[in-house]
Design an enzyme around this catalytic site. Structure first.
Site, PDB file in Angstrom:
ATOM      1  N   GLY A  37       0.838  -1.216   0.000  1.00 51.82           N
ATOM      2  CA  GLY A  37       0.000   0.000   0.000  1.00 51.82           C
ATOM      3  C   GLY A  37       0.860   1.247   0.000  1.00 51.82           C
ATOM      4  CB  ILE A  54      -1.678   4.586   6.369  1.00 58.10           C
ATOM      5  CG1 ILE A  54      -2.811   5.450   6.947  1.00 58.10           C
ATOM      6  CG2 ILE A  54      -0.885   3.915   7.478  1.00 58.10           C
ATOM      7  CD1 ILE A  54      -3.959   4.654   7.583  1.00 58.10           C
ATOM      8  CG  ASP A  86      -0.033   0.700  -3.969  1.00 61.70           C
ATOM      9  OD1 ASP A  86      -0.159   1.151  -2.817  1.00 61.70           O
ATOM     10  OD2 ASP A  86      -0.973   0.683  -4.808  1.00 61.70           O
ATOM     11  CG  ASP A 127      -4.329  -6.538  -8.453  1.00 65.29           C
ATOM     12  OD1 ASP A 127      -4.692  -6.630  -7.245  1.00 65.29           O
ATOM     13  OD2 ASP A 127      -5.129  -6.362  -9.386  1.00 65.29           O
ATOM     14  CG  LEU A 128      -0.668  -7.095  -2.921  1.00 67.19           C
ATOM     15  CD1 LEU A 128      -0.363  -6.318  -1.636  1.00 67.19           C
ATOM     16  CD2 LEU A 128       0.340  -8.234  -3.097  1.00 67.19           C
ATOM     17  CE1 TYR A 176     -11.404  -1.221   5.261  1.00 69.57           C
ATOM     18  CE2 TYR A 176     -12.513  -0.595   7.301  1.00 69.57           C
ATOM     19  CZ  TYR A 176     -11.391  -0.576   6.478  1.00 69.57           C
ATOM     20  OH  TYR A 176     -10.255   0.084   6.902  1.00 69.57           O
TER      21      TYR A 176
HETATM   22  N1  LIG Z   1      -7.892   6.035   6.326  1.00 71.02           N
HETATM   23  C1  LIG Z   1      -8.587   5.530   7.318  1.00 71.02           C
HETATM   24  O1  LIG Z   1      -9.470   6.194   7.881  1.00 71.02           O
HETATM   25  C2  LIG Z   1      -8.317   4.130   7.802  1.00 71.02           C
HETATM   26  C3  LIG Z   1      -8.902   3.724   9.014  1.00 71.02           C
HETATM   27  C4  LIG Z   1      -8.686   2.429   9.466  1.00 71.02           C
HETATM   28  C5  LIG Z   1      -7.905   1.560   8.710  1.00 71.02           C
HETATM   29  N2  LIG Z   1      -7.357   1.985   7.528  1.00 71.02           N
HETATM   30  C6  LIG Z   1      -6.556   1.014   6.780  1.00 71.02           C
HETATM   31  O2  LIG Z   1      -5.279   1.556   6.515  1.00 71.02           O
HETATM   32  C7  LIG Z   1      -4.751   0.975   5.320  1.00 71.02           C
HETATM   33  C8  LIG Z   1      -4.231   2.064   4.412  1.00 71.02           C
HETATM   34  O3  LIG Z   1      -5.348   2.833   3.958  1.00 71.02           O
HETATM   35  P1  LIG Z   1      -5.229   4.345   3.568  1.00 71.02           P
HETATM   36  O4  LIG Z   1      -6.153   5.093   4.423  1.00 71.02           O
HETATM   37  O5  LIG Z   1      -3.820   4.762   3.481  1.00 71.02           O
HETATM   38  O6  LIG Z   1      -5.921   4.293   2.105  1.00 71.02           O
HETATM   39  P2  LIG Z   1      -5.346   4.608   0.664  1.00 71.02           P
HETATM   40  O7  LIG Z   1      -6.460   4.343  -0.270  1.00 71.02           O
HETATM   41  O8  LIG Z   1      -4.696   5.951   0.656  1.00 71.02           O
HETATM   42  O9  LIG Z   1      -4.195   3.518   0.479  1.00 71.02           O
HETATM   43  C9  LIG Z   1      -4.455   2.169   0.215  1.00 71.02           C
HETATM   44  C10 LIG Z   1      -3.368   1.661  -0.713  1.00 71.02           C
HETATM   45  O10 LIG Z   1      -3.575   0.260  -0.918  1.00 71.02           O
HETATM   46  C11 LIG Z   1      -3.349   0.003  -2.284  1.00 71.02           C
HETATM   47  N3  LIG Z   1      -4.077  -1.181  -2.734  1.00 71.02           N
HETATM   48  C12 LIG Z   1      -5.419  -1.358  -2.749  1.00 71.02           C
HETATM   49  N4  LIG Z   1      -5.723  -2.502  -3.356  1.00 71.02           N
HETATM   50  C13 LIG Z   1      -4.550  -3.077  -3.744  1.00 71.02           C
HETATM   51  C14 LIG Z   1      -4.220  -4.257  -4.430  1.00 71.02           C
HETATM   52  N5  LIG Z   1      -5.162  -5.063  -4.931  1.00 71.02           N
HETATM   53  N6  LIG Z   1      -2.924  -4.547  -4.649  1.00 71.02           N
HETATM   54  C15 LIG Z   1      -1.950  -3.700  -4.223  1.00 71.02           C
HETATM   55  N7  LIG Z   1      -2.212  -2.538  -3.579  1.00 71.02           N
HETATM   56  C16 LIG Z   1      -3.494  -2.234  -3.346  1.00 71.02           C
HETATM   57  C17 LIG Z   1      -3.879   1.235  -2.995  1.00 71.02           C
HETATM   58  O11 LIG Z   1      -3.403   1.341  -4.337  1.00 71.02           O
HETATM   59  C18 LIG Z   1      -3.398   2.341  -2.089  1.00 71.02           C
HETATM   60  O12 LIG Z   1      -2.120   2.806  -2.467  1.00 71.02           O
HETATM   61  C19 LIG Z   1      -5.875   0.141   4.730  1.00 71.02           C
HETATM   62  O13 LIG Z   1      -5.680  -1.219   5.056  1.00 71.02           O
HETATM   63  C20 LIG Z   1      -7.115   0.688   5.409  1.00 71.02           C
HETATM   64  O14 LIG Z   1      -8.149  -0.252   5.463  1.00 71.02           O
HETATM   65  C21 LIG Z   1      -7.545   3.246   7.065  1.00 71.02           C
END
Ligand SMILES: NC(=O)c1ccc[n+]([C@@H]2O[C@H](COP(=O)([O-])OP(=O)(O)OC[C@H]3O[C@@H](n4cnc5c(N)ncnc54)[C@H](O)[C@@H]3O)[C@@H](O)[C@H]2O)c1
Length: 261
Positions: free
Chosen positions: A11, A16, A35, A50-51, A156
């Site tokens: 990611g 994050i 990613d 792609d995961l 989710y």
């Molecule tokens: N932002 C929030 O409020 C929040 C709260 C709780 C948990 N989270 C968790 O934190 C983590 C990071 O989320 P974020 O907020 O940075 O979101 P984000 O959308 O900015 O980042 C998610 C990243 O995961 C990558 N990704 C998604 N599907 C993929 C795949 N099939 N293969 C490879 N990469 C893939 C995306 O391309 C992206 O770069 C996630 O697991 C999310 O569930 C986020």
């Protein structure tokens, strides 16, 4: 703090994951970002993968060469995506990438998984979660839950509950060798937050942010991800750290007051 250590961050192209990758690299680590999207710039090696399928996970793992110190499983998709994709990326991909890379993680290393504050009730669903995470075949695991609206309509939440359970299982299987923990953020200002508003309701998410005074920042979460990977966290294992500005404590207290009034 991480000089000489190679750390895989999934990611890593956004939010994050990008912040954690930057924080690890600022502290001396050699970061290997993974990613599906290519970041505009990246400090370290980047693997585009792609995961969301077993083949994608194998392809990603196959490109990680040599010994690594740890794995931060941060890639995730929101519940607005089809449930198969949510459970695929957030749980099965995370599980299989961890399994594939485990032999390469040096003794004393770590895995840190991104869960969520929405998974707080995970222990109530342990049997179903255990069955899901222990089914190796993706199609079989998904088929077993597809008729259950509690899962498909809350994919989710279910995915992050499964991450909480997986974290304990991974820690337990690797005791004395590597540490495995999870981090559970509340609402954090990243591109995924807009999807959370569609999934959980605008009022709920915006109400929580208003209550806390602000949304979390990516640095708030990255700081805990890097701490869990560090030597001072050496006795922290098999647990979850809530990083939610106090939201869960507040909700719990409100429920308690409602019951006792
Ligand atoms: N932002 C929030 O409020 C929040 C709260 C709780 C948990 N989270 C968790 O934190 C983590 C990071 O989320 P974020 O907020 O940075 O979101 P984000 O959308 O900015 O980042 C998610 C990243 O995961 C990558 N990704 C998604 N599907 C993929 C795949 N099939 N293969 C490879 N990469 C893939 C995306 O391309 C992206 O770069 C996630 O697991 C999310 O569930 C986020």
């Amino acid at each position: 703090m991480f000089a000489g250590q190679r750390i895989v961050v999934t990611g890593a192209a956004s939010g994050i994951g990008a912040a954690a990758a930057a924080a690890f690299s600022a502290s001396g680590a050699e970061v290997i970002g993974v990613d599906r999207n290519e970041p505009e710039s990246f400090n370290g090696e980047f693997i585009r993968a792609d995961l969301s399928s077993p083949q994608g996970v194998s392809a990603a793992a196959g490109q990680v060469r040599g010994t690594i110190h740890g794995l931060a499983n941060i890639a995730g998709v929101p519940g607005t995506a089809p449930f198969e994709l949510v459970l695929g990326v957030n749980v099965l991909g995370l599980r299989d990438l961890s399994e594939a890379l485990l032999p390469q993680i040096a003794d004393g290393g770590f895995i840190t998984n991104l869960a969520s504050s929405v998974a707080a009730g995970w222990a109530e669903r342990k049997p179903q979660l255990a069955s899901f995470v222990s089914t190796a075949d993706w199609a079989e695991a998904l088929a077993a839950v597809q008729g259950d609206p509690e899962v498909t309509q809350n994919s989710y939440r279910f995915s992050k509950e499964a991450v909480r359970l997986l974290t304990e299982l991974q820690a337990s299987r690797n005791l004395g060798r590597i540490r495995v923990n999870s981090v559970s953020p509340g609402p954090v200002e990243t591109p995924i937050l807009a999807d959370f508003k569609r999934d959980h309701g605008v009022d709920k998410v915006e109400g929580a942010v208003a209550l806390l005074g602000r949304a979390g920042s990516v640095q708030d979460i990255a700081a805990v991800v890097t701490f869990l990977a560090s030597a001072p966290a050496g006795w922290i294992n098999g647990t979850d750290i809530r990083v939610d500005g106090g939201l869960a404590a507040h909700r719990g207290s409100q429920q308690l007051l409602a019951v006792s009034s």
